[in-house]
Design a protein around this motif. Structure first.
Motif, short mmCIF file in Angstrom:
data_model
loop_
_atom_site.label_atom_id
_atom_site.label_comp_id
_atom_site.label_asym_id
_atom_site.label_seq_id
_atom_site.Cartn_x
_atom_site.Cartn_y
_atom_site.Cartn_z
N ARG A 1 -1.89 2.88 -2.42
CA ARG A 1 -1.61 3.27 -3.66
C ARG A 1 -2.45 4.53 -4.37
N ASP B 1 0.23 6.58 -9.41
CA ASP B 1 0.64 5.11 -9.58
C ASP B 1 0.15 4.45 -10.87
N LYS C 1 -5.19 -4.75 -9.10
CA LYS C 1 -5.11 -3.14 -9.02
C LYS C 1 -6.49 -2.75 -8.64
N PRO D 1 -2.21 -3.64 -3.78
CA PRO D 1 -1.10 -4.41 -4.10
C PRO D 1 -1.32 -5.98 -3.30
N THR E 1 5.07 -2.63 2.08
CA THR E 1 4.07 -2.61 0.68
C THR E 1 3.29 -1.60 1.06
N ARG F 1 6.55 0.02 -1.47
CA ARG F 1 7.36 -0.98 -1.92
C ARG F 1 6.61 -1.79 -3.03
N ARG F 2 7.19 -1.82 -4.14
CA ARG F 2 6.30 -2.58 -5.18
C ARG F 2 6.29 -4.08 -4.94
N THR F 3 5.24 -4.65 -5.52
CA THR F 3 5.17 -6.27 -5.33
C THR F 3 5.76 -6.65 -6.42
N GLU G 1 3.20 -6.28 -9.20
CA GLU G 1 3.00 -4.88 -9.86
C GLU G 1 4.30 -4.92 -10.88
N ASP G 2 5.30 -5.31 -10.50
CA ASP G 2 6.70 -5.40 -11.46
C ASP G 2 6.22 -6.25 -12.71
#
Length: 508
Positions: free
Chosen positions: A124, A159, A432, A435, A481, A485-487, A490-491
């Motif tokens: 990230r 990010d 943070k 991820p 990831t 690719r967002r986890t 994170e979303d």
């Protein structure tokens, strides 16, 4: 469901089987060639006796001791806290060493990462605003909150801006383990590859002074490392405004970073389990272990931790330690914990939480045997103290508490650029700048908390895939990831408040 499919026997000769689903009183069952009638209701994930166990006899699951019967147990009885307890025993490591060097994979795996100037690779691309003391926490948060998604639209490769705050930094001794751990943890975060730039903020009069901390950080371009002291800058609002201006200056430089293809050996994965249940040691943890073995074959690193949660299963790790010294280092940490718990009038078996027990885990031995499976079958290549920089490839161990936020904080400080977190009850942990993948132990959880779970290992107990198949699928998700690719965490906006260093020593 066919009667033989209602129970899982994990190792020949086990005294108990695990219920695949809820079992009703009087239900006819069969497992391991034994016909049973359930004497009581047995919830999904819980244990049922396969044979008679006398009071005082040790009970086997996974082919290992998980406890001692506190009363006579008849075949078909529910086995749990009412009739199973910890045996009176001391820990010792295996006298037989079965270590085998890892055979490198012939097929190279890669991911898309950010290569830093010193050669380390990030998954990230964050900017960190890091507090030296609790007194500067609000200033850090106000600076980070100024950089909304709208404000960062012009910087698509950034990010986010993350405030790393905590509840310590003063009211503690200027020397000793407490301040050493805090400094080591903050240094690990400030130097983390996932932070392309950092701004450290202190109050000015705290025990954990900012200047020595700044001097100990890795070299990086001056434009990507800055500090502010509130008492020197003119107070709260003046510091916030200056901090925002400094981050504004960093943004174009951080946004210039681009992902490139790198070898999987640059992954350092922290292994966590939280909200464990009776399926953790059967599905998610073994699947993660299989993925870890694939990572290690690529030259990558996996960090197993949570020392109180390997208690009673440490012999499975010392047996495959790469040297006698590594095995001795692990046992030294186990014995430290025994003394630490004893000095604080605690109990190592106090670890299984109410949620763990509701999910079918009875003793710390049972929990530990399942937890160790996260490390796969690879050799143990090193043992690290809390938040120490991990500089060894392969499977290593870091001494941490079992409390997930504290443990994961130590792993990230040590350099973990990805976390894999197994859960049976439904942990939602985010961390943070690293991820965090959530791996569900059962399909019901995966479907019930669909917006929090990244991977379903429940197919193993459902009979839809093998542990090795699930492990291969998880390893690919780890690479995806790491590539951006967002986890789910994170979303869901998790990870801004989970920084929690291990606090040791007197608060004065």
């Amino acid at each position: 469901m066919h009667p033989s499919a209602a129970l899982l026997v994990l190792s020949p000769g086990d005294d108990v089987a695990v219920a695949r689903g809820d079992i009703a009183p009087g239900q006819r069952l069969q497992a391991d060639g034994i016909a049973l009638i359930a004497e009581q209701a047995v919830p999904s994930g819980h244990k049922i006796a396969l044979r008679k166990v006398a009071a005082g006899q040790r009970v086997l699951k996974y082919g290992q001791t998980i406890g001692q019967a506190t009363q006579d147990i008849a075949p078909g009885e529910h086995v749990h806290v009412h009739n199973l307890a910890m045996p009176a025993t001391s820990t010792e490591h295996s006298l037989t060493n079965v270590y085998q060097a890892t055979v490198p994979s012939q097929v190279a795996a890669t991911f898309e990462g950010f290569v830093r100037a010193d050669g380390r690779v990030a998954t990230r691309n964050f900017i960190g605003v890091i507090a030296s003391v609790n007194c500067s926490a609000t200033v850090c948060k106000q600076i980070a909150q100024a950089f909304t998604a709208e404000r960062l639209k012009a910087f698509p490769n950034v990010d986010g801006v993350v405030a790393i705050t905590h509840g310590s930094g003063c009211g503690m001794g200027a020397k000793g383990e407490g301040i050493d751990i805090l400094k080591r943890t903050l240094r690990g975060y400030a130097d983390h590859a996932n932070f392309a730039a950092v701004l450290l903020i202190g109050l000015g009069c705290e025990v954990n002074q900012l200047t020595p901390l700044m001097e100990e950080l890795r070299e990086r371009p001056a434009a990507l490392k800055a500090s502010l002291v509130i008492q020197d800058a003119g107070g709260t609002r003046a510091t916030v405004q200056r901090g925002i201006a400094q981050i504004d200056a960093m943004l174009p430089l951080v946004d210039a970073c681009q992902r490139t293809t790198v070898a999987a050996r640059h992954l350092c994965v922290g292994l966590q389990c939280g909200g464990s249940d009776g399926y953790s040691g059967i599905t998610a943890n073994p699947a993660l272990g299989a993925a870890v073995d694939l990572l290690v074959r690529q030259g990558g690193t996996a960090v197993l931790s949570e020392t109180p949660e390997i208690y009673g299963a440490e012999h499975l790790l010392t047996a495959r330690a790469a040297s006698a010294d590594i095995a001795a280092q692990l046992m030294a940490r186990i014995h430290w914990w025994e003394a630490y718990v004893r000095d604080n009038a605690g109990d190592m078996n106090n670890n299984p939480s109410p949620g763990n027990k509701a999910g079918g885990i009875t003793t710390i031995l049972e929990k530990s045997l399942g937890a160790v499976a996260k490390g796969g079958a690879s050799g143990l290549m090193g043992v690290y103290r809390y938040a120490q920089p991990v500089d060894t490839q392969g499977l290593v161990f870091m001494d941490t508490p079992g409390y997930d936020p504290v443990s994961a904080t130590g792993q990230v400080a040590g350099g973990a650029n990805l976390l894999c977190f197994t859960t049976g009850r439904g942990s939602t942990y985010g961390c943070k700048p690293t991820p965090s993948l959530k791996i569900a132990t059962n399909t019901r959880l995966f479907e019930h908390m669909a917006l929090d779970m990244d991977f379903n290992a429940g197919g193993i107990v459902d009979g839809l895939e093998s542990v090795s198949e699930a492990g291969a699928r998880l390893f690919q998700l780890m690479l995806d990831t790491a590539s951006g690719r967002r986890t789910c965490s994170e979303d869901n906006g998790l990870g801004d408040n989970e920084f929690l260093p291990w606090q040791m020593g007197a608060v004065m």
